[in-house]
Design an enzyme around this catalytic site. Structure first.
Site, PDB file in Angstrom:
ATOM      1  N   GLU A 198      36.760  20.832   5.307  1.00 45.77           N
ATOM      2  CA  GLU A 198      37.192  21.625   3.838  1.00 45.77           C
ATOM      3  C   GLU A 198      38.547  22.125   4.458  1.00 45.77           C
ATOM      4  O   GLU A 198      38.773  22.798   5.514  1.00 45.77           O
ATOM      5  CB  GLU A 198      35.965  22.260   3.750  1.00 45.77           C
ATOM      6  N   LYS A 217      40.084  25.169   4.091  1.00 47.00           N
ATOM      7  CA  LYS A 217      39.747  26.940   4.385  1.00 47.00           C
ATOM      8  C   LYS A 217      41.014  27.506   2.818  1.00 47.00           C
ATOM      9  O   LYS A 217      41.904  27.644   3.675  1.00 47.00           O
ATOM     10  CB  LYS A 217      40.186  26.827   5.718  1.00 47.00           C
ATOM     11  N   ASP A 244      42.417  30.812   1.045  1.00 45.40           N
ATOM     12  CA  ASP A 244      42.694  31.476   1.838  1.00 45.40           C
ATOM     13  C   ASP A 244      42.585  32.989   0.025  1.00 45.40           C
ATOM     14  O   ASP A 244      43.716  32.462  -1.066  1.00 45.40           O
ATOM     15  CB  ASP A 244      44.024  32.017   2.074  1.00 45.40           C
ATOM     16  N   TYR A 252      31.169  26.587  -1.296  1.00 45.50           N
ATOM     17  CA  TYR A 252      30.367  25.360  -0.169  1.00 45.50           C
ATOM     18  C   TYR A 252      29.107  25.999   0.335  1.00 45.50           C
ATOM     19  O   TYR A 252      29.152  24.953   1.818  1.00 45.50           O
ATOM     20  CB  TYR A 252      32.033  25.739   1.160  1.00 45.50           C
ATOM     21  N   LYS A 262      42.794  26.853  12.263  1.00 46.83           N
ATOM     22  CA  LYS A 262      43.777  27.817  11.443  1.00 46.83           C
ATOM     23  C   LYS A 262      45.675  26.325  11.173  1.00 46.83           C
ATOM     24  O   LYS A 262      45.844  26.171  12.474  1.00 46.83           O
ATOM     25  CB  LYS A 262      44.848  28.611  11.469  1.00 46.83           C
ATOM     26  N   CYS A 304      57.892  59.473  25.010  1.00 49.28           N
ATOM     27  CA  CYS A 304      57.031  59.098  24.034  1.00 49.28           C
ATOM     28  C   CYS A 304      57.795  59.924  21.933  1.00 49.28           C
ATOM     29  O   CYS A 304      57.882  61.205  22.473  1.00 49.28           O
ATOM     30  CB  CYS A 304      55.595  59.312  24.082  1.00 49.28           C
ATOM     31  N   CYS A 339      54.984  63.024  20.806  1.00 51.87           N
ATOM     32  CA  CYS A 339      55.089  63.616  21.504  1.00 51.87           C
ATOM     33  C   CYS A 339      55.576  64.567  22.846  1.00 51.87           C
ATOM     34  O   CYS A 339      55.685  64.958  23.635  1.00 51.87           O
ATOM     35  CB  CYS A 339      53.660  64.212  22.421  1.00 51.87           C
ATOM     36  N   CYS A 379      52.289  56.133  26.591  1.00 46.53           N
ATOM     37  CA  CYS A 379      52.779  57.618  26.520  1.00 46.53           C
ATOM     38  C   CYS A 379      51.407  58.181  27.594  1.00 46.53           C
ATOM     39  O   CYS A 379      49.889  58.055  27.938  1.00 46.53           O
ATOM     40  CB  CYS A 379      52.365  58.246  25.146  1.00 46.53           C
ATOM     41  N   CYS A 412      48.628  63.924  22.741  1.00 47.23           N
ATOM     42  CA  CYS A 412      50.017  63.105  21.543  1.00 47.23           C
ATOM     43  C   CYS A 412      49.483  62.273  20.318  1.00 47.23           C
ATOM     44  O   CYS A 412      48.022  62.138  20.696  1.00 47.23           O
ATOM     45  CB  CYS A 412      50.111  61.683  22.699  1.00 47.23           C
TER      46      CYS A 412
END
Ligand code: IVH
Length: 712
Positions: free
Chosen positions: A147, A149, A151, A260, A348, A442, A445, A458, A464
């Site tokens: 079937e 799919k 969305d 379905y 997909k 980083c 931080c 980091c 952080c």
């Protein structure tokens, strides 16, 4: 729902003639005329005709009358119902838009868990799926139903005696939201199943709500004109519309639906999925266009190719196909994993791609401390979505692709996943900037960074704020501790104001702390504190997910919880012991043991415990099975094919349920076999959930009834 007929009882008026004293005064309502049998017949005829034309138009796509003729029928019905309000029934076509806005959605516990699907992206993986199916069933060939799919958003619809009584969103698969009032506005959805057909008195239908592309574009144009934010794609528009508290707004945003699957006790089920869906259509429900019964996996691959070619010509978005083992007995034999069936997959479509330019390369820091380079792009539309950021994954990828600021790049979007920069596209004569320099500190931080494999981390785990924010968001998320109201924005404020310095600080928050935050008033602060308090009683799998152990997602958390039973056992487990468990590989085993060797992690948990966080009792390792039916009361009626009465009883008891002999309001489920007795009728009368044999088997395998669901 309060219907007009409940508000205005006919006998209120029937016994008061118009000429009683004062009867003619302007204050006294004029008595309503008593409907004659002829009027009632007319009303039924009109409703029947409108339902039929709705179905012809929205379900079968072959209207027989003009819009004007339809409108005339509709107005005629409205006029009659105005005259005889006591005759308005909830399934009348005029009742699609009604009611006042809701304050909030109520929760609905699904009768059967709504599973999701594993996704495959290439033919090879689909062939491997077929091989697994053949091997597990020990057969040479399997027929599939393929079937499109759709969305959109999956929903569960309940029809009692053919009348649409409730609809709910998927939610977390176990508990969804009651969106009945919004679903009623969908014209393709029959409020009453086709008359003269045979269906079970209690029918649960699964489907996907979506918005057609033209309707989506019209809606976005209107929103923009009204100065409102347009939706990013049809799926978001469907979701925003279905989760609207005001059904009057929903009614102005045309949704549609395709169905379905169904679960139906009593009336039995055909032997294949394909036939089951045909049956849905015979009852007047819309079903997927272009579905196909395929005799082999090769035929499903062909269906995938054809649908992919047609994709851009379709009036709605599909993001692939769904491949389902056709025979129900084989579906049952294959069974399910925690969240997805072993008998179906989503195959997909490849993602859509576009070209655009890189404006800047930013670096984001996740909860594990991993630094992810992000390309900030000239906005570009890819498959209906405007994309302005795309992941470059890690510093090695940036170097390998040699992406620099100002470059033209190919960007791809795969469904929900954040877009990817696939490659740089050289442009003749372009002047390129300097190569990207991986940050040595980083960006959040300023701690030093270190590289492990291709990924830069980091080193400031405890200082952080980006890592802490990520961990908190994850901890509070739906699949983990599910703390309602603790979203990204609040988490950011809590961390930035220094109110939360580590996960367990959440449980020390005071109302005054929250009142200092932007957007909080007394009520919202109390609500959040309430949600935090509620999260203290947590199931073991949810806690495991929440702790954010690398590689431990929903499925693995459940496996670990089931196998080890308690956090203490898990803490003590060695890598070798973990590797003995089905589904646990070396990466997971190492990650789990490392997590519990780190004293800081243990300290955070100890502190949570001292602040009142408790793991709900799970089935212990010494018990042979988890008890998904704990506390549930069953009644059996009729003959089951796969079980003797005693076997069914044993099964229920083994899973924690109880079997009683008569149906009452306390009964949770009535399992109905062939030739059911009067218990079936009692169950229908009392509105007790009815299960056929397949549903009973499914339920007894389900893990979604574990206490985690009571966390909502
Ligand atoms: S069957 C156990 N069929 O895709 C089988 N799903 O990732 C459950 N969807 O949650 C789903 N079209 O929302 C099925 N023809 C179709 C579908 C479909 C769209 C959605 C559905 C589901 C998701 C699975």
């Amino acid at each position: 729902m309060v219907t007009t007929s409940e508000v205005m009882q006919p006998d209120l008026f029937e016994n008061k003639p118009a000429d009683t004293p004062g009867g003619g005064s302007s204050e006294t309502p004029r008595p309503l005329p008593v409907p004659s049998a002829k009027i009632q017949r007319k009303l039924e005829e009109l409703k029947h005709a409108i339902r039929r034309h709705d179905e012809l138009y929205y379900v079968q796509s072959r209207p027989e009358i003009s819009d004007a003729a339809y409108d005339k029928l509709f107005r005629e019905l409205q006029d009659l119902e105005k005259q005889y309000p006591e005759l308005v029934t909830p399934d009348s076509p005029t009742q699609r838009v009604g009611g006042t806005p809701l304050a909030q959605f109520s929760k609905v516990t699904h009768e059967f868990p709504l599973l999701s699907l594993d996704s495959e992206m290439d033919e090879e993986s689909v062939l491997a799926f077929d091989q697994r199916v053949l091997r597990d069933l020990d057969v040479d060939q399997v027929s599939y139903t393929a079937e499109p799919k759709y969305d959109g958003l999956s929903v569960e619809l309940t029809y009692d005696k053919g009348i649409f009584v409730r609809g709910a969103t998927r939610g977390d698969g176990a508990i969804g939201e009651d969106v009945t009032h919004n679903l009623r506005t969908i014209r393709a959805l029959p409020l009453q199943l086709r008359e003269g057909e045979t269906y079970s008195s209690h029918l649960v239908v699964r489907g996907e709500v979506f918005m057609k592309l033209t309707d989506f574009h019209t809606l976005n144009r209107r929103l923009t004109e009204q100065g409102e934010e347009p939706f990013a794609n049809p799926r978001n528009a469907s979701s925003g519309t279905l989760r609207q508290l005001d059904p009057a707004i929903t009614a102005t945003r045309p949704l549609t639906i395709t169905c379905y699957d169904f679960m139906s006790p009593g009336a039995g089920r055909p032997s294949t999925h394909f036939e089951a869906v045909t049956r849905l259509n015979a009852w007047g429900l819309p079903i997927p266009q272009f579905r196909r019964q395929c005799r082999s996996i090769q035929e499903t691959l062909e269906f995938h190719r054809e649908m992919f070619e047609q994709r851009d010509m379709l009036p709605f978005e599909i993001d692939g196909i769904v491949v389902k083992v056709d025979r129900f007995d084989w579906q049952q034999a294959l069974g399910e994993k925690s969240r997805s069936p072993r008998w179906a997959i989503a195959f997909k479509f490849p993602p859509r791609k576009e070209l655009t330019k890189v404006r800047q390369i930013a670096v984001s820091v996740g909860r594990t401390g991993a630094l992810t380079p992000i390309a900030l792009l000239d906005p570009v539309e890819i498959g209906g979505v405007t994309v302005s950021r795309a992941s470059l994954h890690n510093v090695e990828e940036v170097a390998r692709k040699d992406v620099r600021v100002g470059d033209t790049v190919k960007v791809e979007r795969a469904g929900d996943v954040i877009p990817d920069v696939i490659e740089r596209v050289p442009v003749p004569g372009e002047k390129r900037g300097p190569p990207f320099q991986p940050p040595t500190t980083c960006p959040v931080c300023q701690s030093h960074t270190i590289q492990e494999g291709p990924i830069l981390y980091c080193t400031g785990q405890t200082v952080c704020s980006a890592q802490l924010k990520g961990s908190l968001e994850h901890f509070a998320s739906k699949s983990a501790l599910n703390i309602e109201g603790l979203g990204k924005k609040t988490v950011a404020q809590l961390v930035d104001k220094g109110l939360v310095k580590e996960l367990s600080d959440l449980y020390t928050l005071h109302i005054d702390d929250l009142l200092r935050l932007e957007g909080f008033a007394d009520k919202s602060a109390r609500q959040l504190l309430g949600a935090i308090e509620k999260s203290k009683d947590v199931s073991f799998p949810r806690l495991l997910i929440g702790l954010g152990i690398r590689h431990v997602g929903t499925h693995i958390a459940r496996v670990l919880a089931k196998e080890l039973g308690s956090l203490d056992n898990l803490k003590k487990a060695t890598e070798e012991e973990l590797l003995q468990i089905h589904d646990i590989g070396p990466e997971i085993a190492a990650s789990v043991t490392h997590f519990f060797q780190e004293s800081r992690n243990l300290m955070v948990w100890q502190r949570m415990e001292s602040l009142g966080v408790r793991v709900q009792q799970e089935a212990s390792a010494s018990e042979p099975h988890a008890q998904p039916l704990r506390g549930k009361i069953f009644v059996l009626t009729g003959t089951l094919k796969g079980y003797s009465r005693q076997e069914a009883k044993n099964k229920i008891e083994e899973l924690g349920g109880r079997v009683t002999s008569s149906v009452s309001k306390q009964t949770d489920y009535v399992v109905v076999g062939e030739d059911p007795g009067s218990k079936f009728d009692s169950a229908t009368k009392l509105g007790v959930r009815i299960l056929d044999e397949k549903e009973f088997s499914l339920l007894s395998q389900s893990e979604n009834l574990e206490p985690s669901s009571s966390n909502e």
